[in-house]
Design a protein around this motif. Sequence first.
Motif, mmCIF file in Angstrom:
data_model
loop_
_atom_site.group_PDB
_atom_site.id
_atom_site.type_symbol
_atom_site.label_atom_id
_atom_site.label_comp_id
_atom_site.label_asym_id
_atom_site.label_seq_id
_atom_site.Cartn_x
_atom_site.Cartn_y
_atom_site.Cartn_z
ATOM 1 N N UNK A 1 -34.294 -10.426 15.173
ATOM 2 C CA UNK A 1 -35.365 -9.646 14.554
ATOM 3 C C UNK A 1 -36.412 -10.564 13.916
ATOM 4 N N UNK A 2 -35.958 -11.590 13.207
ATOM 5 C CA UNK A 2 -36.877 -12.476 12.494
ATOM 6 C C UNK A 2 -37.389 -13.638 13.335
ATOM 7 N N UNK A 3 -36.834 -13.791 14.527
ATOM 8 C CA UNK A 3 -37.282 -14.873 15.397
ATOM 9 C C UNK A 3 -36.907 -16.248 14.870
ATOM 10 N N UNK A 4 -35.688 -16.367 14.373
ATOM 11 C CA UNK A 4 -35.227 -17.651 13.846
ATOM 12 C C UNK A 4 -33.788 -17.883 14.318
ATOM 13 N N UNK A 5 -33.186 -18.973 13.856
ATOM 14 C CA UNK A 5 -31.808 -19.294 14.234
ATOM 15 C C UNK A 5 -30.824 -18.647 13.255
ATOM 16 N N UNK A 6 -29.594 -18.397 13.700
ATOM 17 C CA UNK A 6 -28.582 -17.839 12.797
ATOM 18 C C UNK A 6 -28.347 -18.702 11.554
ATOM 19 N N UNK A 7 -28.478 -20.017 11.697
ATOM 20 C CA UNK A 7 -28.325 -20.895 10.537
ATOM 21 C C UNK A 7 -29.389 -20.632 9.481
ATOM 22 N N UNK A 8 -30.595 -20.316 9.926
ATOM 23 C CA UNK A 8 -31.670 -19.976 8.997
ATOM 24 C C UNK A 8 -31.337 -18.673 8.272
ATOM 25 N N UNK A 9 -30.770 -17.721 9.004
ATOM 26 C CA UNK A 9 -30.364 -16.455 8.392
ATOM 27 C C UNK A 9 -29.328 -16.722 7.302
ATOM 28 N N UNK A 10 -28.340 -17.567 7.609
ATOM 29 C CA UNK A 10 -27.293 -17.879 6.632
ATOM 30 C C UNK A 10 -27.885 -18.528 5.392
ATOM 31 N N UNK A 11 -28.787 -19.496 5.578
ATOM 32 C CA UNK A 11 -29.353 -20.188 4.414
ATOM 33 C C UNK A 11 -30.251 -19.265 3.601
ATOM 34 N N UNK A 12 -31.016 -18.406 4.272
ATOM 35 C CA UNK A 12 -31.873 -17.468 3.547
ATOM 36 C C UNK A 12 -31.032 -16.440 2.788
ATOM 37 N N UNK A 13 -29.940 -15.990 3.384
ATOM 38 C CA UNK A 13 -29.043 -15.052 2.702
ATOM 39 C C UNK A 13 -28.408 -15.717 1.483
#
Length: 187
Positions: free
Chosen positions: A130-142
């Motif tokens: 959805x955000x057009x990024x990597x899963x690692x980015x999702x983890x760090x943002x969360x």
Amino acid sequence: MDADFADFVAAKQSGLLRYGMLLTGGDPHTAADLAQETFLRLGRRWRHVRDVEHQDAYARRTMTRLWWSRSKRDRREFLLAEPEDRATSDDDPAWTSDLWAALQQLPPRQRAVLVLRYYEDCSEKEIAEVLGCRPGTVKSQASRGMATLRRLLGVAADDPLGNGLADGAADRAADRAADPARGEVGP
């Protein structure tokens, strides 16, 4: 209008409006605008979207990107005073809680990640799409978003409530709203 598209809009309208409300900080007018613009864009590309495997994710991605571009534009605007006409009632527990106020203080990407993860129940992979990024980015943002929420709410990281702050936030909000005798408001 294509009958398939009309059925899609009817089935997904309330979910996209709810998602828009969470992204926009509870502003129903902006959420409705986002949902309408999302459906307009999907309608223009319906021949392509009809064949997409995960139409829900495609619609959320479209709405998220619209909101993101609006929030970037809106950051350049400066309000001189708070508008008097509020779109939500101060009596509505969902929009007056400390958690809700803290969520609104997060940067747009962290807010989007937390809303998608804990309110829309999306996986890290789905959020990354959805955000057009990597899963690692999702983890760090969360992780950063949760740390900020804990700090804003004064919850220690080793506190059991702090570890599950967003997990079940909707359940806690529903419990509190259903039991007004507790005197607590919001998630």
